[in-house]
Design an enzyme around this catalytic site. Structure first.
Site, PDB file in Angstrom:
ATOM      1  N   HIS A  17       0.828  -1.223   0.000  1.00 56.95           N
ATOM      2  CA  HIS A  17       0.000   0.000   0.000  1.00 56.95           C
ATOM      3  C   HIS A  17       0.859   1.269   0.000  1.00 56.95           C
ATOM      4  O   HIS A  17       0.307   2.371  -0.035  1.00 56.95           O
ATOM      5  CB  HIS A  17      -0.927   0.024   1.217  1.00 56.95           C
ATOM      6  CG  HIS A  17      -1.938  -1.081   1.234  1.00 56.95           C
ATOM      7  ND1 HIS A  17      -2.763  -1.350   0.161  1.00 56.95           N
ATOM      8  CD2 HIS A  17      -2.247  -2.003   2.189  1.00 56.95           C
ATOM      9  CE1 HIS A  17      -3.540  -2.389   0.462  1.00 56.95           C
ATOM     10  NE2 HIS A  17      -3.238  -2.802   1.680  1.00 56.95           N
ATOM     11  N   ASP A  66      -2.815 -10.602  -2.306  1.00 52.32           N
ATOM     12  CA  ASP A  66      -3.378 -10.120  -1.041  1.00 52.32           C
ATOM     13  C   ASP A  66      -4.849  -9.760  -1.272  1.00 52.32           C
ATOM     14  O   ASP A  66      -5.232  -9.380  -2.381  1.00 52.32           O
ATOM     15  CB  ASP A  66      -2.582  -8.881  -0.609  1.00 52.32           C
ATOM     16  CG  ASP A  66      -2.918  -8.386   0.777  1.00 52.32           C
ATOM     17  OD1 ASP A  66      -2.105  -8.616   1.694  1.00 52.32           O
ATOM     18  OD2 ASP A  66      -3.983  -7.748   0.950  1.00 52.32           O
ATOM     19  N   HIS A 122      -6.381  -7.233  -0.334  1.00 56.40           N
ATOM     20  CA  HIS A 122      -6.495  -5.803  -0.637  1.00 56.40           C
ATOM     21  C   HIS A 122      -5.694  -5.480  -1.907  1.00 56.40           C
ATOM     22  O   HIS A 122      -4.597  -6.014  -2.104  1.00 56.40           O
ATOM     23  CB  HIS A 122      -5.936  -4.974   0.519  1.00 56.40           C
ATOM     24  CG  HIS A 122      -6.589  -5.255   1.841  1.00 56.40           C
ATOM     25  ND1 HIS A 122      -6.052  -6.146   2.760  1.00 56.40           N
ATOM     26  CD2 HIS A 122      -7.730  -4.777   2.378  1.00 56.40           C
ATOM     27  CE1 HIS A 122      -6.855  -6.192   3.820  1.00 56.40           C
ATOM     28  NE2 HIS A 122      -7.873  -5.379   3.614  1.00 56.40           N
ATOM     29  N   ASP A 171      -4.552 -12.808   3.637  1.00 58.66           N
ATOM     30  CA  ASP A 171      -5.807 -12.304   4.198  1.00 58.66           C
ATOM     31  C   ASP A 171      -7.021 -12.548   3.292  1.00 58.66           C
ATOM     32  O   ASP A 171      -8.124 -12.107   3.604  1.00 58.66           O
ATOM     33  CB  ASP A 171      -5.695 -10.819   4.573  1.00 58.66           C
ATOM     34  CG  ASP A 171      -4.971  -9.976   3.538  1.00 58.66           C
ATOM     35  OD1 ASP A 171      -4.660 -10.497   2.447  1.00 58.66           O
ATOM     36  OD2 ASP A 171      -4.707  -8.793   3.829  1.00 58.66           O
TER      37      ASP A 171
HETATM   38 ZN   LIG Z   1      -4.185  -7.116   2.840  1.00 57.77          ZN
END
Ligand SMILES: [Zn+2]
Length: 340
Positions: free
Chosen positions: A158, A193, A195, A282
């Site tokens: 991120h 991931d 996200h 995740d």
């Molecule tokens: Zn994540």
């Protein structure tokens, strides 16, 4: 498989996390890496300490202002009249202001996208060592091993070239991918991931030399909200070298694995010769921050699928939070990768 790990990851121990407006303990805690490390050690994987990477590898991806900020923010913050123990930004430039201020509070807002990246006394050192782990892994796969796993913490995907966010400070996988490119290789990053890897996408969005593919939960209703959509295909020279495959909440193993297979076809078509995998765990059905329904067996099958890539693979740890299956998910992925 060689596991690159440093106990210095524990120097970064964020205290707070704001979720739905409430201050909670941070899920991005040192125990995450402790559990992952214990799981791979119990499986007999070879544990290796990272080699220090040159500063030039970091500054190839991150701006000098940002690196100076990360290194000094905590001590400067402690000079405020009534400082909190951690640097947490409370004012941001938003979409209509872009001037770079001098004050630490203003710089914090400039360089921190959200409240999920508090900077403590040990954050810089831990983030720097996490980047060392990623570089060590790619050096290893370029020189001697077909694959290696970097247990990076804090995670990185991120983080933009001048902005922290979502538990991330230095973009470990981007730093490692750029290092690979220097050797004349055609590198690609596959991010699984849950996200979207918005920071990685942002760093390479205008570049054609590093192809970025991300499989993640649909950001319409999920972090990072503002990026990760299917229409984002890159820009300028980078047009066509960014691929997002957003998945509906509740997506199960079969659809997710199909997306992984599709990515591998794309990477082959692109002529990728070194693969970097942003491995978040995740997407698992019991992860406290996830919304997909991937099983531990799904991670084993993902490992087997990605092992079909014809070239070196450096596996870089991203997210994956405390749940009973956390260590088992990593072990299953690595087992699937090594043994099919
Ligand atoms: Zn994540």
């Amino acid at each position: 498989m060689k596991v690159i790990y440093s106990p210095k990851q524990e120097l970064h121990a964020p205290e707070s996390f704001i979720s739905s407006g409430r201050v909670l303990p941070s899920p991005e805690c040192p125990e995450r890496a402790d559990r992952l490390f214990a799981a791979v050690r119990a499986e007999g994987h070879e544990i290796v300490a990272p080699e220090p990477a040159p500063d030039s590898a970091i500054s190839a991806i991150h701006s000098i202002d940002y690196l100076r900020f990360l290194e000094t923010a905590h001590s400067r913050w402690q000079g405020l009249p009534t400082p909190s123990p951690e640097v947490i930004a409370n004012v941001h430039p938003g979409r209509h202001m872009g001037h770079y201020p001098e004050h630490i509070i203003g710089q914090a807002g400039y360089h921190m996208a959200d409240t999920a990246c508090p900077i403590g006394a040990g954050t810089w050192e831990a983030a720097r060592v996490a980047a060392d782990c990623a570089i060590t892994a790619v050096q290893d796969v370029l020189q001697s091993s077909p694959s290696a796993y970097a247990l990076c913490r804090p995670p990185g995907h991120h983080a933009y070239h001048d902005q922290a966010g979502g538990f991330c400070f230095l973009n470990n996988v981007a730093i490692a991918a750029d290092w690979v490119r220097r050797d004349g290789h055609r590198a690609a990053i596959l991010d699984i991931d849950v996200h979207h890897g918005n920071g990685t996408q942002g760093i390479f969005y205008h570049r054609k030399d590093i192809y970025f593919v991300s499989i993640h939960a649909d950001p319409s209703n999920f972090y990072p909200f503002f990026a990760g959509y299917a229409g984002e295909r890159g820009a300028g020279e980078g047009l066509g070298f960014n691929l997002n495959l957003p998945q509906a909440p509740g997506t199960d193993d079969e659809a997710w694995l199909e997306a992984i297979d599709h990515s591998l076809v794309e990477l082959r078509r692109n002529g990728t010769d070194v693969l970097l995998l942003s491995l978040g765990l995740d997407a698992q059905e019991n992860d406290p921050l996830g919304v997909l329904k991937i099983t531990t067996e799904g991670f084993r099958r993902a490992g087997a699928a990605i092992s079909s890539f014809d070239g070196p693979v450096a596996i870089i740890q991203e997210g994956g939070y405390l749940c009973d299956e956390l260590g088992a998910n990593l072990v299953a992925f690595l087992d699937g990768f090594e043994n099919g």
